[in-house]
Design a protein around this motif. Structure first.
Motif, PDB file in Angstrom:
ATOM      1  N   LEU A  68     -13.861  -2.926  -6.306  1.00 27.57           N
ATOM      2  CA  LEU A  68     -15.042  -3.444  -7.000  1.00 27.57           C
ATOM      3  C   LEU A  68     -14.965  -3.166  -8.502  1.00 27.57           C
ATOM      4  O   LEU A  68     -14.029  -3.603  -9.153  1.00 27.57           O
ATOM      5  CB  LEU A  68     -16.303  -2.847  -6.371  1.00 27.57           C
ATOM      6  N   ALA A  69     -15.929  -2.413  -9.053  1.00 24.95           N
ATOM      7  CA  ALA A  69     -15.944  -2.175 -10.497  1.00 24.95           C
ATOM      8  C   ALA A  69     -14.714  -1.400 -10.964  1.00 24.95           C
ATOM      9  O   ALA A  69     -14.336  -1.478 -12.133  1.00 24.95           O
ATOM     10  CB  ALA A  69     -17.219  -1.429 -10.892  1.00 24.95           C
ATOM     11  N   GLY A  70     -14.091  -0.653 -10.071  1.00 20.03           N
ATOM     12  CA  GLY A  70     -12.906   0.120 -10.448  1.00 20.03           C
ATOM     13  C   GLY A  70     -11.667  -0.718 -10.645  1.00 20.03           C
ATOM     14  O   GLY A  70     -10.679  -0.228 -11.204  1.00 20.03           O
ATOM     15  N   GLY A  71     -11.674  -1.972 -10.194  1.00 22.97           N
ATOM     16  CA  GLY A  71     -10.504  -2.822 -10.325  1.00 22.97           C
ATOM     17  C   GLY A  71      -9.808  -3.017  -8.996  1.00 22.97           C
ATOM     18  O   GLY A  71     -10.443  -3.029  -7.929  1.00 22.97           O
ATOM     19  N   PHE A  72      -8.491  -3.176  -9.028  1.00 21.95           N
ATOM     20  CA  PHE A  72      -7.685  -3.384  -7.822  1.00 21.95           C
ATOM     21  C   PHE A  72      -6.569  -2.355  -7.772  1.00 21.95           C
ATOM     22  O   PHE A  72      -5.906  -2.091  -8.777  1.00 21.95           O
ATOM     23  CB  PHE A  72      -7.076  -4.790  -7.799  1.00 21.95           C
ATOM     24  N   ASP A  73      -6.372  -1.780  -6.603  1.00 25.78           N
ATOM     25  CA  ASP A  73      -5.226  -0.895  -6.379  1.00 25.78           C
ATOM     26  C   ASP A  73      -4.100  -1.715  -5.762  1.00 25.78           C
ATOM     27  O   ASP A  73      -4.265  -2.307  -4.679  1.00 25.78           O
ATOM     28  CB  ASP A  73      -5.593   0.250  -5.437  1.00 25.78           C
ATOM     29  N   VAL A  74      -2.963  -1.765  -6.438  1.00 30.55           N
ATOM     30  CA  VAL A  74      -1.764  -2.395  -5.886  1.00 30.55           C
ATOM     31  C   VAL A  74      -0.950  -1.290  -5.230  1.00 30.55           C
ATOM     32  O   VAL A  74      -0.630  -0.274  -5.871  1.00 30.55           O
ATOM     33  CB  VAL A  74      -0.949  -3.115  -6.977  1.00 30.55           C
ATOM     34  N   VAL A  75      -0.619  -1.469  -3.960  1.00 33.59           N
ATOM     35  CA  VAL A  75       0.038  -0.427  -3.173  1.00 33.59           C
ATOM     36  C   VAL A  75       1.327  -0.985  -2.584  1.00 33.59           C
ATOM     37  O   VAL A  75       1.363  -2.120  -2.087  1.00 33.59           O
ATOM     38  CB  VAL A  75      -0.882   0.077  -2.043  1.00 33.59           C
ATOM     39  N   VAL A  76       2.377  -0.181  -2.624  1.00 36.34           N
ATOM     40  CA  VAL A  76       3.649  -0.552  -2.026  1.00 36.34           C
ATOM     41  C   VAL A  76       4.177   0.628  -1.216  1.00 36.34           C
ATOM     42  O   VAL A  76       3.969   1.793  -1.584  1.00 36.34           O
ATOM     43  CB  VAL A  76       4.682  -0.967  -3.101  1.00 36.34           C
ATOM     44  N   HIS A  77       4.825   0.325  -0.097  1.00 34.09           N
ATOM     45  CA  HIS A  77       5.427   1.366   0.737  1.00 34.09           C
ATOM     46  C   HIS A  77       6.929   1.151   0.795  1.00 34.09           C
ATOM     47  O   HIS A  77       7.406   0.070   1.149  1.00 34.09           O
ATOM     48  CB  HIS A  77       4.845   1.339   2.154  1.00 34.09           C
ATOM     49  N   LEU A  78       7.669   2.184   0.440  1.00 34.20           N
ATOM     50  CA  LEU A  78       9.135   2.158   0.466  1.00 34.20           C
ATOM     51  C   LEU A  78       9.633   3.162   1.496  1.00 34.20           C
ATOM     52  O   LEU A  78       8.980   4.170   1.780  1.00 34.20           O
ATOM     53  CB  LEU A  78       9.707   2.481  -0.915  1.00 34.20           C
ATOM     54  N   TRP A  79      10.825   2.912   2.016  1.00 29.66           N
ATOM     55  CA  TRP A  79      11.379   3.763   3.070  1.00 29.66           C
ATOM     56  C   TRP A  79      12.868   3.995   2.821  1.00 29.66           C
ATOM     57  O   TRP A  79      13.570   3.106   2.348  1.00 29.66           O
ATOM     58  CB  TRP A  79      11.171   3.117   4.442  1.00 29.66           C
ATOM     59  N   VAL A  93      -5.158  -1.798 -11.523  1.00 29.98           N
ATOM     60  CA  VAL A  93      -5.246  -2.787 -12.596  1.00 29.98           C
ATOM     61  C   VAL A  93      -6.716  -3.154 -12.796  1.00 29.98           C
ATOM     62  O   VAL A  93      -7.509  -3.131 -11.851  1.00 29.98           O
ATOM     63  CB  VAL A  93      -4.415  -4.040 -12.263  1.00 29.98           C
ATOM     64  N   PRO A  94      -7.117  -3.492 -14.031  1.00 27.11           N
ATOM     65  CA  PRO A  94      -8.532  -3.815 -14.289  1.00 27.11           C
ATOM     66  C   PRO A  94      -8.934  -5.121 -13.626  1.00 27.11           C
ATOM     67  O   PRO A  94      -8.111  -6.023 -13.422  1.00 27.11           O
ATOM     68  CB  PRO A  94      -8.592  -3.904 -15.815  1.00 27.11           C
ATOM     69  N   ARG A  95     -10.221  -5.231 -13.319  1.00 24.67           N
ATOM     70  CA  ARG A  95     -10.726  -6.420 -12.647  1.00 24.67           C
ATOM     71  C   ARG A  95     -10.733  -7.637 -13.569  1.00 24.67           C
ATOM     72  O   ARG A  95     -10.555  -8.772 -13.120  1.00 24.67           O
ATOM     73  CB  ARG A  95     -12.133  -6.142 -12.115  1.00 24.67           C
ATOM     74  N   HIS A 118      -1.205 -12.257  -4.712  1.00 25.45           N
ATOM     75  CA  HIS A 118      -1.699 -13.105  -5.789  1.00 25.45           C
ATOM     76  C   HIS A 118      -2.706 -14.122  -5.248  1.00 25.45           C
ATOM     77  O   HIS A 118      -3.752 -14.381  -5.866  1.00 25.45           O
ATOM     78  CB  HIS A 118      -0.532 -13.825  -6.468  1.00 25.45           C
ATOM     79  N   GLU A 119      -2.409 -14.695  -4.095  1.00 24.34           N
ATOM     80  CA  GLU A 119      -3.275 -15.719  -3.521  1.00 24.34           C
ATOM     81  C   GLU A 119      -4.581 -15.133  -3.001  1.00 24.34           C
ATOM     82  O   GLU A 119      -5.647 -15.723  -3.173  1.00 24.34           O
ATOM     83  CB  GLU A 119      -2.530 -16.424  -2.384  1.00 24.34           C
ATOM     84  N   MET A 120      -4.525 -13.966  -2.359  1.00 25.22           N
ATOM     85  CA  MET A 120      -5.706 -13.402  -1.715  1.00 25.22           C
ATOM     86  C   MET A 120      -6.582 -12.582  -2.667  1.00 25.22           C
ATOM     87  O   MET A 120      -7.796 -12.480  -2.466  1.00 25.22           O
ATOM     88  CB  MET A 120      -5.279 -12.527  -0.532  1.00 25.22           C
ATOM     89  N   PHE A 121      -5.978 -11.970  -3.697  1.00 23.84           N
ATOM     90  CA  PHE A 121      -6.733 -11.109  -4.606  1.00 23.84           C
ATOM     91  C   PHE A 121      -6.792 -11.643  -6.034  1.00 23.84           C
ATOM     92  O   PHE A 121      -7.574 -11.148  -6.846  1.00 23.84           O
ATOM     93  CB  PHE A 121      -6.136  -9.701  -4.632  1.00 23.84           C
TER      94      PHE A 121
END
Length: 251
Positions: A68-79, A93-95, A118-121
């Protein structure tokens, strides 16, 4: 390496960039989680891939979380297929201008995930070879996984999962969730009458109506014999007389 050691190793590789390490989950599901600034996003993924102690050579998934007001968290999981450990890298990243560098050059498998995010957010991945629509038709407007996006199904009818008053414009408040195909109370029959209740308990709560009691014929008086029904072809009340007449006529 333990999740704590993995997180501290990523922080050390990114120094002097300010990164914060923590552990998410618990027991066998615990994962090192490292928060990095957006400007160091691609560098953090390359460091986790190229460092011999980490060796995170497998790209698992990438997505985002709407804060929400905090923006978006982009998360990635590596193994790491060699050391059997993983790491969660996260950046915010800012909203107003949600954008971060693409990591397709480091992990080609991220191309599909970045297109979906990109499409969903509505988050832009700078340097991506082609952020074309992936799941939605070209004429679709908006980003469905943003929390301000209004689902049409929630406008057309009350949302059965509403928990607080006002959460659904069509009807708020706590509502019971029924299995698919089960009618609402009062929409079918009456409640079954318990055995021996003599009609007590019927009401519009739903259920199968009670089966009415079956009437039984009265028992004959002691010593009285019920009248016998004559068989077809008999000439009198006594069936034997009919048989005698037939026999005399053929003699």
């Amino acid at each position: 390496m333990t999740p704590e050691e993995v997180g501290l190793r990523v922080v050390a590789l990114l120094a002097p960039v300010e990164a914060t390490a923590s552990v998410s989950g618990g027991q066998s599901h615990a994962r090192a989680t490292v928060d990095v600034p957006p400007s160091s996003w691609a560098d953090a993924l390359r460091a986790a891939r190229d460092d011999a102690e980490l060796a995170c050579d497998f790209f698992d998934w990438l997505s985002a979380v709407d804060e929400l007001a905090g923006g978006f968290d982009v998360v990635v999981h590596l193994w790491s297929t060699r050391h059997r450990h993983g790491v969660l890298l996260r950046t915010r990243v800012p909203r107003e201008t949600p954008a971060v560098a693409s990591v397709v050059d480091a992990y080609p498998g991220a191309a599909w995930h970045e297109r979906e995010t990109h499409e969903m957010f509505g988050i832009d991945f700078a340097g991506h070879p082609g952020l074309a629509p992936l799941l939605l038709p070209p004429e679709f407007e908006g980003h469905p996984l943003r929390k301000e996006f209004v689902l049409a199904s929630r406008v057309a009818k009350p949302w059965p999962g509403a928990k607080e008053p006002g959460e659904s414009e069509a009807g708020g408040g706590r509502r019971a969730i029924r299995p698919p195909g089960v009618p609402a109370p009062g929409e079918w029959g009456t409640t079954p009458t318990p055995a021996g209740a003599a009609g007590v308990g019927e009401g519009p709560r739903g259920g199968t109506p009670a089966r009415p009691a079956r009437e039984r014929p009265a028992s004959p008086a002691p010593g009285a014999r019920p009248a016998r029904t004559p068989r077809p072809g008999a000439t009198g009340d006594d069936p034997a007389a009919g048989r005698g007449g037939d026999e005399g006529g053929t003699a």
